[in-house]
Design a protein around this motif. Sequence first.
Motif: not given
Length: 144
Positions: A23-30, A48-51, A94-97, A99-107
């Motif tokens: 729950v925290r991951w989706y709130a904090d990152h997205l 969970l909702t976003a838009g 979105a990718v920059s946001h 990345s700033d929160r420590g979420v790496p790309l996997c593709g």
Amino acid sequence: MNFALSHDHVGITVTPENLEPTVRWYADHLGFTVDRRFAAHGTTFVFLTAGDVRIELLSGASVPGRPPVTDVLASMDPQRLHHFCLAVPDLDEAVSHLSDRGVPLCGGPMEISAVGRRIAFVTDNLGTVIELSGPGTRPSGRED
């Protein structure tokens, strides 16, 4: 077909100990917020909702999460859902946001000319693959 379909939500199973961190991951990152939380049939459900996007977390899984995905193209497993996709207004932002929160790309980011979009992939705290799709244009002459 005699009925219309629309997308309602994506359901992700989690272990009870991973419910709150997820729950925290989706709130904090997205930017998701908890819309509803309830228990039924021995399972805790959190929507969970976003838009207009809804994710349902189902806390009842007994097996820990998947191994981390570091290469989205090598992560195809026919025994599970591969990913879900979130549309974003600006893929680079979105990718920059994230990345700033420590979420790496996997593709990606990568251009998919057949659908006229740029996409990138990340995983949540449990290894669920999330595609991020920037706006684009459909190739001319294509009907959907």
